[in-house]
Design a protein around this motif. Structure first.
Motif, mmCIF file in Angstrom:
data_model
loop_
_atom_site.group_PDB
_atom_site.id
_atom_site.type_symbol
_atom_site.label_atom_id
_atom_site.label_comp_id
_atom_site.label_asym_id
_atom_site.label_seq_id
_atom_site.Cartn_x
_atom_site.Cartn_y
_atom_site.Cartn_z
ATOM 1 N N LYS A 176 16.728 -26.699 10.887
ATOM 2 C CA LYS A 176 18.075 -26.139 11.087
ATOM 3 C C LYS A 176 17.997 -24.676 11.506
ATOM 4 O O LYS A 176 18.693 -24.240 12.416
ATOM 5 N N GLU A 177 17.129 -23.953 10.817
ATOM 6 C CA GLU A 177 16.989 -22.520 11.130
ATOM 7 C C GLU A 177 16.354 -22.323 12.506
ATOM 8 O O GLU A 177 16.681 -21.395 13.231
ATOM 9 N N ARG A 178 15.439 -23.229 12.828
ATOM 10 C CA ARG A 178 14.710 -23.120 14.104
ATOM 11 C C ARG A 178 15.605 -23.278 15.324
ATOM 12 O O ARG A 178 15.269 -22.845 16.427
ATOM 13 N N LEU A 179 16.733 -23.950 15.126
ATOM 14 C CA LEU A 179 17.646 -24.160 16.248
ATOM 15 C C LEU A 179 18.042 -22.845 16.901
ATOM 16 O O LEU A 179 18.266 -22.762 18.101
ATOM 17 N N LYS A 180 18.112 -21.806 16.081
ATOM 18 C CA LYS A 180 18.586 -20.507 16.602
ATOM 19 C C LYS A 180 17.470 -19.703 17.257
ATOM 20 O O LYS A 180 17.719 -18.641 17.821
ATOM 21 N N SER A 181 16.225 -20.195 17.188
ATOM 22 C CA SER A 181 15.107 -19.422 17.744
ATOM 23 C C SER A 181 15.111 -19.436 19.266
ATOM 24 O O SER A 181 15.542 -20.401 19.900
ATOM 25 N N PHE A 182 14.574 -18.355 19.820
ATOM 26 C CA PHE A 182 14.297 -18.300 21.247
ATOM 27 C C PHE A 182 12.808 -18.625 21.449
ATOM 28 O O PHE A 182 12.013 -18.415 20.530
ATOM 29 N N PRO A 183 12.440 -19.124 22.643
ATOM 30 C CA PRO A 183 11.042 -19.533 22.856
ATOM 31 C C PRO A 183 10.005 -18.480 22.479
ATOM 32 O O PRO A 183 8.955 -18.819 21.940
ATOM 33 N N HIS A 184 10.278 -17.190 22.711
ATOM 34 C CA HIS A 184 9.241 -16.182 22.417
ATOM 35 C C HIS A 184 8.993 -16.045 20.915
ATOM 36 O O HIS A 184 8.003 -15.459 20.505
ATOM 37 N N GLN A 185 9.881 -16.596 20.111
ATOM 38 C CA GLN A 185 9.693 -16.520 18.661
ATOM 39 C C GLN A 185 8.844 -17.682 18.129
ATOM 40 O O GLN A 185 8.612 -17.778 16.933
ATOM 41 N N LEU A 186 8.413 -18.554 19.039
ATOM 42 C CA LEU A 186 7.630 -19.719 18.615
ATOM 43 C C LEU A 186 6.170 -19.569 19.039
ATOM 44 O O LEU A 186 5.879 -18.979 20.074
ATOM 45 N N SER A 187 5.262 -20.120 18.234
ATOM 46 C CA SER A 187 3.850 -20.157 18.627
ATOM 47 C C SER A 187 3.665 -21.202 19.726
ATOM 48 O O SER A 187 4.579 -21.990 20.003
ATOM 49 N N GLY A 188 2.476 -21.213 20.338
ATOM 50 C CA GLY A 188 2.200 -22.201 21.390
ATOM 51 C C GLY A 188 2.372 -23.631 20.894
ATOM 52 O O GLY A 188 2.979 -24.468 21.560
ATOM 53 N N GLY A 189 1.836 -23.898 19.697
ATOM 54 C CA GLY A 189 1.937 -25.247 19.136
ATOM 55 C C GLY A 189 3.385 -25.637 18.860
ATOM 56 O O GLY A 189 3.811 -26.757 19.158
ATOM 57 N N MET A 190 4.148 -24.700 18.324
ATOM 58 C CA MET A 190 5.578 -24.940 18.043
ATOM 59 C C MET A 190 6.341 -25.209 19.343
ATOM 60 O O MET A 190 7.176 -26.112 19.412
ATOM 61 N N SER A 191 6.047 -24.402 20.367
ATOM 62 C CA SER A 191 6.729 -24.590 21.645
ATOM 63 C C SER A 191 6.436 -25.973 22.205
ATOM 64 O O SER A 191 7.332 -26.651 22.727
ATOM 65 N N GLN A 192 5.164 -26.399 22.069
ATOM 66 C CA GLN A 192 4.827 -27.716 22.591
ATOM 67 C C GLN A 192 5.563 -28.798 21.789
ATOM 68 O O GLN A 192 5.992 -29.801 22.344
ATOM 69 N N ARG A 193 5.724 -28.587 20.505
ATOM 70 C CA ARG A 193 6.502 -29.543 19.693
ATOM 71 C C ARG A 193 7.957 -29.605 20.150
ATOM 72 O O ARG A 193 8.562 -30.676 20.209
ATOM 73 N N VAL A 194 8.511 -28.438 20.483
ATOM 74 C CA VAL A 194 9.891 -28.424 20.986
ATOM 75 C C VAL A 194 9.971 -29.179 22.319
ATOM 76 O O VAL A 194 10.894 -29.969 22.553
ATOM 77 N N MET A 195 8.962 -28.957 23.180
ATOM 78 C CA MET A 195 8.941 -29.675 24.460
ATOM 79 C C MET A 195 8.901 -31.193 24.236
ATOM 80 O O MET A 195 9.555 -31.945 24.939
ATOM 81 N N ILE A 196 8.113 -31.596 23.248
ATOM 82 C CA ILE A 196 8.016 -33.030 22.955
ATOM 83 C C ILE A 196 9.361 -33.536 22.425
ATOM 84 O O ILE A 196 9.839 -34.604 22.814
ATOM 85 N N ALA A 197 9.992 -32.739 21.575
ATOM 86 C CA ALA A 197 11.314 -33.121 21.054
ATOM 87 C C ALA A 197 12.307 -33.316 22.195
ATOM 88 O O ALA A 197 13.081 -34.275 22.227
#
Ligand code: SF4
Ligand code: MG
Length: 324
Positions: free
Chosen positions: A141-162
């Protein structure tokens, strides 16, 4: 089993240069297929052609390019875009460049849902939280408000998969999904992809330059070189009984097979480009089994049972057939 993707004789031509040449690929529902080869071998281009993402002046030709029996090249662009956005999804190597830095995770996740699924703002938001949870992102829920630069590479790839699985695709194409990540994260992302594949009974096409990635994950393997399919086989055969010298060379470069070597053997030379295409077999300048015939005569793809190879002297137990 239902065939969901059927590609026959696909070529992609850029101003007379065949980046992809006579490629066949069949994917059945719920199956995992690997496409392997060095960079420049046409792996990505062939899949971008399927998605209708080839830039000008690329020209796509195919005898068959069908998704669930529907000819993608013959249908109106609008219908095709609906299929390629919803039923076929694709994730790319660089999550940082595929996510839009100006928008939050919520915006990017819900956009796809809005286009393809409709629903209310609230329902899309709930689905976004559910998706982030599904791909293993803590405190979704909290992550919804994040911008891409606030995510690690692995997290960003997880978002891409989502984002890719948001509309429950029947087919997911993952193009070097772990290459940009640290080794430990690579394994986690691969595990995630495979567990989602099983859970959703999705077909998965895994594109990689790394033989090690496909070793445990894939049932069928297509090896590409210089825009062509050079070997098609089960994973077991590819790893234990390779028929094409290029497959053999890729395997020889694996660290596991060279535990005592100080330096890993590499394949000499590079994949030929537009201006240095050799005559005969495109692999001959780099092939340790090449003969005069290889430089003169183009090998055809030969089918043998469920396997296929493009070589005048296919290997049998590691020995080219003309040397036996
Ligand atoms: Fe090597 Fe000749 Fe086979 Fe090409 S046709 S892969 S050069 S043995
Ligand atoms: Mg690529």
């Amino acid at each position: 089993m239902e065939t969901i993707l059927e590609i026959k004789n696909l070529s992609v031509d850029f101003d007379g240069f065949k980046a992809v040449d006579d490629v066949d690929l069949t994917v059945e529902a719920g199956k995992v297929v690997g496409i392997v080869g060095e960079s420049g071998s046409g792996k990505s281009v062939s899949q971008l052609a399927l998605m209708g993402l080839i830039p000008y002046p690329g020209i796509i030709k195919a005898e068959t390019l069908a998704f669930k029996g529907n000819d993608l090249l013959a249908m109106p662009k609008k219908t095709r875009r609906k299929i390629t956005g919803k039923d076929i999804a694709m994730i790319f190597q660089e999550p940082m460049t595929s996510l839009n830095p100006c928008f939050t995770v919520e915006f990017q996740l819900t956009e796809a849902l809005k286009v393809h699924e409709g629903g209310t703002r609230q329902s899309r938001r709930e689905r976004a939280v559910e998706l982030l949870d599904l791909v293993g992102i803590p405190a979704p829920k909290e992550r919804l408000k994040s911008f891409p630069h606030q995510l690690s590479g692995g997290m960003s790839q997880r978002v891409m998969i989502a984002m890719a699985i948001a509309c429950n695709p029947t087919l997911l194409i993952a193009d070097e999904p772990t290459t940009a990540l640290d080794v430990t994260i690579q394994a986690q992302i691969l595990d995630l992809l495979l567990s989602l594949q099983k859970k959703n009974n999705m077909a998965l096409v895994l594109i990689t330059h790394d033989m090690a990635v496909i070793a445990e994950t894939v049932e069928d393997v297509v090896v590409m070189y210089a825009g062509q399919v050079v070997e098609k086989n089960t994973s077991d055969n590819i790893f234990n009984r390779p028929r094409h010298p290029y497959t053999e060379a890729l395997l020889n470069a694996l660290p596991e097979r060279n535990v005592h070597a100080r330096r890993l053997p590499t394949i000499p030379g590079v994949v030929p480009g537009k201006y240095d295409r050799p005559t005969g077999c495109l692999f001959h300048p780099r092939c340790r089994h090449a003969t005069q015939r290889c430089a003169a005569e183009i090998p055809k793809l030969t089918h043998e049972g469920q396997s296929a190879f493009r070589c005048h002297f296919p290997l049998l137990n590691g020995v080219p057939q003309h040397e036996r």
